[in-house]
Scaffold this motif. Structure first.
Motif, PDB file in Angstrom:
ATOM      1  N   ILE A 136      15.265   5.232   8.268  1.00 12.74           N
ATOM      2  CA  ILE A 136      14.909   3.972   7.608  1.00 12.74           C
ATOM      3  C   ILE A 136      14.271   3.009   8.612  1.00 12.74           C
ATOM      4  CG2 ILE A 136      15.859   1.906   6.500  1.00 12.74           C
ATOM      5  CD1 ILE A 136      17.867   3.703   5.090  1.00 12.74           C
ATOM      6  N   GLU A 137      14.841   2.892   9.807  1.00 12.92           N
ATOM      7  CA  GLU A 137      14.270   1.988  10.804  1.00 12.92           C
ATOM      8  C   GLU A 137      12.850   2.397  11.165  1.00 12.92           C
ATOM      9  OE1 GLU A 137      16.494  -0.071  14.151  1.00 12.92           O
ATOM     10  OE2 GLU A 137      15.513   1.562  15.248  1.00 12.92           O
ATOM     11  N   THR A 138      12.629   3.690  11.348  1.00 12.70           N
ATOM     12  CA  THR A 138      11.284   4.182  11.650  1.00 12.70           C
ATOM     13  C   THR A 138      10.328   3.863  10.510  1.00 12.70           C
ATOM     14  OG1 THR A 138      12.152   5.969  13.021  1.00 12.70           O
ATOM     15  CG2 THR A 138       9.916   6.237  12.173  1.00 12.70           C
ATOM     16  N   HIS A 139      10.784   4.068   9.286  1.00 14.36           N
ATOM     17  CA  HIS A 139       9.954   3.812   8.111  1.00 14.36           C
ATOM     18  C   HIS A 139       9.583   2.329   8.009  1.00 14.36           C
ATOM     19  CE1 HIS A 139       8.560   3.958   3.926  1.00 14.36           C
ATOM     20  NE2 HIS A 139       9.352   2.917   3.702  1.00 14.36           N
ATOM     21  N   LEU A 140      10.549   1.444   8.175  1.00 11.12           N
ATOM     22  CA  LEU A 140      10.273   0.009   8.043  1.00 11.12           C
ATOM     23  C   LEU A 140       9.282  -0.457   9.100  1.00 11.12           C
ATOM     24  CD1 LEU A 140      13.767  -1.581   7.274  1.00 11.12           C
ATOM     25  CD2 LEU A 140      11.857  -1.261   5.701  1.00 11.12           C
ATOM     26  N   ASN A 141       9.487  -0.045  10.332  1.00 10.28           N
ATOM     27  CA  ASN A 141       8.609  -0.509  11.406  1.00 10.28           C
ATOM     28  C   ASN A 141       7.221   0.107  11.316  1.00 10.28           C
ATOM     29  OD1 ASN A 141      10.278  -2.367  12.970  1.00 10.28           O
ATOM     30  ND2 ASN A 141      11.539  -0.595  13.427  1.00 10.28           N
ATOM     31  N   GLN A 180      12.310  -0.853  -0.138  1.00 11.56           N
ATOM     32  CA  GLN A 180      12.070   0.190   0.852  1.00 11.56           C
ATOM     33  C   GLN A 180      13.364   0.912   1.223  1.00 11.56           C
ATOM     34  OE1 GLN A 180       8.960   1.151   1.724  1.00 11.56           O
ATOM     35  NE2 GLN A 180       8.398  -0.371   0.182  1.00 11.56           N
ATOM     36  N   LEU A 181      14.466   0.172   1.366  1.00  6.06           N
ATOM     37  CA  LEU A 181      15.749   0.797   1.679  1.00  6.06           C
ATOM     38  C   LEU A 181      16.203   1.709   0.551  1.00  6.06           C
ATOM     39  CD1 LEU A 181      15.752  -1.361   3.942  1.00  6.06           C
ATOM     40  CD2 LEU A 181      18.179  -1.732   3.456  1.00  6.06           C
ATOM     41  N   GLU A 182      16.060   1.223  -0.687  1.00  7.47           N
ATOM     42  CA  GLU A 182      16.567   1.979  -1.831  1.00  7.47           C
ATOM     43  C   GLU A 182      15.794   3.276  -2.057  1.00  7.47           C
ATOM     44  OE1 GLU A 182      19.251   1.386  -3.292  1.00  7.47           O
ATOM     45  OE2 GLU A 182      19.699  -0.757  -3.077  1.00  7.47           O
ATOM     46  N   ARG A 183      14.605   3.386  -1.511  1.00 11.93           N
ATOM     47  CA  ARG A 183      13.844   4.633  -1.638  1.00 11.93           C
ATOM     48  C   ARG A 183      14.565   5.792  -0.954  1.00 11.93           C
ATOM     49  NH1 ARG A 183       7.802   3.664   0.300  1.00 11.93           N
ATOM     50  NH2 ARG A 183       7.642   5.845  -0.400  1.00 11.93           N
ATOM     51  N   PHE A 184      15.516   5.483  -0.068  1.00 12.13           N
ATOM     52  CA  PHE A 184      16.236   6.512   0.685  1.00 12.13           C
ATOM     53  C   PHE A 184      17.572   6.884   0.040  1.00 12.13           C
ATOM     54  CE2 PHE A 184      13.233   4.742   3.603  1.00 12.13           C
ATOM     55  CZ  PHE A 184      12.909   5.760   4.480  1.00 12.13           C
ATOM     56  N   GLY A 185      17.868   6.314  -1.127  1.00 14.30           N
ATOM     57  CA  GLY A 185      19.173   6.565  -1.727  1.00 14.30           C
ATOM     58  C   GLY A 185      19.115   6.701  -3.229  1.00 14.30           C
ATOM     59  N   PHE A 186      20.296   6.635  -3.857  1.00 12.64           N
ATOM     60  CA  PHE A 186      20.387   6.694  -5.315  1.00 12.64           C
ATOM     61  C   PHE A 186      21.440   5.704  -5.785  1.00 12.64           C
ATOM     62  CE2 PHE A 186      23.836   9.551  -4.111  1.00 12.64           C
ATOM     63  CZ  PHE A 186      24.847   9.182  -4.986  1.00 12.64           C
ATOM     64  N   THR A 187      21.319   5.285  -7.047  1.00 18.18           N
ATOM     65  CA  THR A 187      22.292   4.392  -7.673  1.00 18.18           C
ATOM     66  C   THR A 187      22.530   4.836  -9.104  1.00 18.18           C
ATOM     67  OG1 THR A 187      21.598   2.491  -6.337  1.00 18.18           O
ATOM     68  CG2 THR A 187      22.810   2.009  -8.365  1.00 18.18           C
ATOM     69  N   ALA A 204       0.833  -1.207   0.000  1.00 19.07           N
ATOM     70  CA  ALA A 204       0.000   0.000   0.000  1.00 19.07           C
ATOM     71  C   ALA A 204       0.863   1.251   0.000  1.00 19.07           C
ATOM     72  CB  ALA A 204      -0.918  -0.022   1.225  1.00 19.07           C
ATOM     73  N   ALA A 205       1.972   1.216   0.760  1.00 18.96           N
ATOM     74  CA  ALA A 205       2.851   2.384   0.821  1.00 18.96           C
ATOM     75  C   ALA A 205       3.546   2.625  -0.510  1.00 18.96           C
ATOM     76  CB  ALA A 205       3.896   2.185   1.931  1.00 18.96           C
ATOM     77  N   ASN A 206       3.691   1.575  -1.328  1.00 16.29           N
ATOM     78  CA  ASN A 206       4.386   1.700  -2.603  1.00 16.29           C
ATOM     79  C   ASN A 206       3.496   2.241  -3.717  1.00 16.29           C
ATOM     80  OD1 ASN A 206       6.666   0.603  -1.460  1.00 16.29           O
ATOM     81  ND2 ASN A 206       6.194  -1.483  -2.110  1.00 16.29           N
ATOM     82  N   THR A 229       5.865   1.036   8.235  1.00 16.88           N
ATOM     83  CA  THR A 229       5.284   0.546   6.985  1.00 16.88           C
ATOM     84  C   THR A 229       4.907  -0.930   7.076  1.00 16.88           C
ATOM     85  OG1 THR A 229       6.586   2.137   5.711  1.00 16.88           O
ATOM     86  CG2 THR A 229       5.677   0.274   4.512  1.00 16.88           C
ATOM     87  N   CYS A 230       5.784  -1.725   7.673  1.00 15.67           N
ATOM     88  CA  CYS A 230       5.539  -3.169   7.820  1.00 15.67           C
ATOM     89  C   CYS A 230       5.154  -3.421   9.268  1.00 15.67           C
ATOM     90  CB  CYS A 230       6.790  -3.949   7.429  1.00 15.67           C
ATOM     91  SG  CYS A 230       7.462  -3.518   5.807  1.00 15.67           S
TER      92      CYS A 230
END
Length: 233
Positions: free
Chosen positions: A45-50, A98-105, A6-8, A52-53
């Protein structure tokens, strides 16, 4: 993972991006903040994961090394059964998204080039396997009457530990070894070998027996069972 799905909604995810015909791969997450301090990024990221999931529990930490940074997201508990390989693969892909949403490649596989804000590492921790084994029904259960912190305080050099249950083929099964030192993260035996303390969730002690969970995808209930023989007894 319904919460994550849902968050995606409407979000461009890392796993959905493909290289172009020249081998270029460009991705920038919608939650990326340039020049964000690394500790702040890990907390976010930890706040987001806990959040979101919500049916899962994660621990997030960062590591730095000569050529970059790594963020490790470790699953501690979840209602989902991830013993199946396909389920684990799907889980890792979804959490890495979810992790990659916070960065770039930025990369090009033809030129062996890659630049990213951090490397993402998704792990399923021993605490998760211990929780799964508990739900399924554990072998050699031990009541948690002595906490891990209290055990570390009470265990003294000269005490002995006898290994009474372990995975098949364990070379120390049935042996009794003397403790020579107790440290914050482990204890040392007279043989110069050491025993690493688990997370609190993987430890149980009733004052006589000590159960250390070290389950994995092959055997979620894998554990060591010791009998504690205090020197003063």
């Amino acid at each position: 993972m319904n919460d994550a799905s849902a968050a995606n909604a409407g979000t461009r995810l890392f796993s959905q991006i493909e290289h172009d015909e020249r081998g270029n791969f460009h991705y920038e997450g919608d939650l990326y903040r340039p020049n964000e301090p690394f500790p702040s990024l890990c907390r976010r990221i930890e706040t987001h994961l806990n959040a979101t999931c919500r049916e899962m529990r994660f621990s997030v930490r960062g590591e730095t090394f000569a050529h970059g940074r790594k963020i490790i997201a470790e699953l501690l508990d979840a209602q989902d059964d991830l013993a199946d390989r396909e389920a684990r693969t799907e889980f890792v892909v979804q959490i890495r998204d979810q992790l990659e949403r916070f960065g770039f490649t930025r990369s090009n596989f033809y030129q062996d080039y890659m630049r990213c804000s951090f490397y993402a590492d998704v792990r399923i921790g021993s605490a998760y396997w211990a929780a799964l084994a508990n739900r399924r029904g554990r072998a050699n259960p031990v009541d948690s009457l002595v906490s891990l912190a209290a055990f570390k305080r009470r265990l003294k050099p000269g005490d002995q530990l006898r290994l009474v249950a372990a995975p098949k083929g364990h070379r120390a099964l049935g042996t009794t070894r003397t403790v020579t030192a107790v440290r914050s993260g482990d204890l040392i035996f007279e043989t110069k070998s050491y025993l690493t303390f688990p997370r609190a969730a993987g430890f149980a002690c009733d004052g006589r027996f000590i159960r250390i969970a070290n389950g994995n995808e092959y055997d979620p209930d894998e554990h060591l069972l010791y009998e504690w023989l205090p020197a003063s007894a």
